[in-house]
Motif scaffolding. Sequence first.
Motif, short mmCIF file in Angstrom:
data_model
loop_
_atom_site.label_atom_id
_atom_site.label_comp_id
_atom_site.label_asym_id
_atom_site.label_seq_id
_atom_site.Cartn_x
_atom_site.Cartn_y
_atom_site.Cartn_z
N GLY A 36 -1.45 5.34 6.72
CA GLY A 36 -1.57 6.21 5.56
C GLY A 36 -2.74 5.82 4.68
N GLY A 38 -3.78 6.03 0.21
CA GLY A 38 -3.44 6.44 -1.14
C GLY A 38 -4.65 7.07 -1.80
N ASN A 39 -4.84 6.78 -3.07
CA ASN A 39 -5.91 7.43 -3.84
C ASN A 39 -7.31 7.05 -3.38
N GLN A 40 -7.46 5.84 -2.80
CA GLN A 40 -8.81 5.41 -2.42
C GLN A 40 -9.23 6.00 -1.07
N GLU A 86 -3.38 -5.57 -6.36
CA GLU A 86 -4.62 -4.97 -5.84
C GLU A 86 -4.36 -3.55 -5.35
N PHE A 87 -5.46 -2.79 -5.20
CA PHE A 87 -5.35 -1.46 -4.62
C PHE A 87 -4.60 -1.57 -3.29
N ASP A 89 -1.35 -1.91 -2.82
CA ASP A 89 -0.11 -2.69 -2.82
C ASP A 89 1.08 -1.86 -2.36
N GLY A 90 1.00 -0.56 -2.57
CA GLY A 90 2.07 0.29 -2.05
C GLY A 90 2.68 1.18 -3.11
N LYS A 91 3.73 1.86 -2.69
CA LYS A 91 4.36 2.85 -3.56
C LYS A 91 5.83 2.96 -3.21
N PHE A 93 9.11 5.58 -3.47
CA PHE A 93 9.61 6.94 -3.73
C PHE A 93 11.14 6.86 -3.77
N1 LIG Z 1 1.26 10.65 -3.18
C1 LIG Z 1 1.59 10.07 -2.01
N2 LIG Z 1 2.29 10.74 -1.11
C2 LIG Z 1 2.65 10.19 0.07
N3 LIG Z 1 2.34 8.95 0.43
C3 LIG Z 1 1.63 8.22 -0.44
C4 LIG Z 1 1.21 8.74 -1.71
N4 LIG Z 1 0.52 7.77 -2.36
C5 LIG Z 1 0.52 6.71 -1.53
N5 LIG Z 1 1.17 6.98 -0.38
C6 LIG Z 1 1.42 6.08 0.75
O1 LIG Z 1 1.53 4.76 0.21
C7 LIG Z 1 0.55 3.91 0.78
C8 LIG Z 1 0.07 2.95 -0.25
O2 LIG Z 1 -0.52 3.66 -1.31
P1 LIG Z 1 -1.38 2.92 -2.40
O3 LIG Z 1 -0.70 1.67 -2.80
O4 LIG Z 1 -2.79 2.79 -1.90
O5 LIG Z 1 -1.28 4.00 -3.57
P2 LIG Z 1 -2.35 4.36 -4.68
O6 LIG Z 1 -1.76 5.48 -5.47
O7 LIG Z 1 -3.69 4.55 -4.05
O8 LIG Z 1 -2.33 3.05 -5.61
P3 LIG Z 1 -3.50 1.95 -5.80
O9 LIG Z 1 -4.51 2.60 -6.70
O10 LIG Z 1 -2.80 0.76 -6.39
O11 LIG Z 1 -4.05 1.65 -4.43
C9 LIG Z 1 -0.51 4.84 1.34
O12 LIG Z 1 -1.16 4.25 2.46
C10 LIG Z 1 0.29 6.05 1.75
O13 LIG Z 1 0.84 5.84 3.03
#
Ligand SMILES: Nc1ncnc2c1ncn2[C@@H]1O[C@H](COP(=O)(O)OP(=O)(O)OP(=O)(O)O)[C@@H](O)[C@H]1O
Length: 113
Positions: A36, A38-40, A86-87, A89-91, A93
């Motif tokens: 997956g 995320g925002n980056q 760090e960027f 780290d996860g999320k 739900f």
């Molecule tokens: N809005 C989303 N919907 C579905 N999956 C998501 C979403 N945001 C993140 N993910 C999943 O969670 C994983 C980790 O996301 P990540 O931690 O990079 O989120 P982020 O919002 O980019 O926060 P950060 O800025 O700390 O990196 C991603 O690789 C993806 O699989």
Amino acid sequence: MKHIKAVIQPDKLSDVREALDAAGCSGGIIISEVMGHGNQKGIVQAWRGEKYQVDLLPKVMIDLVIRDEDLETVKKIIIDSARVGEFGDGKIFIYNVESVIRIRTGEEDDDAL
Ligand SMILES: Nc1ncnc2c1ncn2[C@@H]1O[C@H](COP(=O)(O)OP(=O)(O)OP(=O)(O)O)[C@@H](O)[C@H]1O
Ligand SMILES: [Mg+2]
């Protein structure tokens, strides 16, 4: 009941599981290896002077269905054990769960967890 779906860095899985065990929050669990971003939108890597975009990164997804009253505890355990600061780290739900049934016994909902 709540369904917690946590997407974390793969190298944090053992820390998260140990922390859940230590807190007595280790009922059933589903672990999936996923890809997956995320925002980056992944990362830019360099190889032999060439830069290229890696747009999907390996993550681990944890699915847990828990009692409502355990939600805050489990959320905190996952955050504390998966966070580096760090960027990527996860999320986490969180969903409401309508019904759970243990197939062997027919027990339902909290009794089936
Ligand atoms: N809005 C989303 N919907 C579905 N999956 C998501 C979403 N945001 C993140 N993910 C999943 O969670 C994983 C980790 O996301 P990540 O931690 O990079 O989120 P982020 O919002 O980019 O926060 P950060 O800025 O700390 O990196 C991603 O690789 C993806 O699989
Ligand atoms: Mg990110």
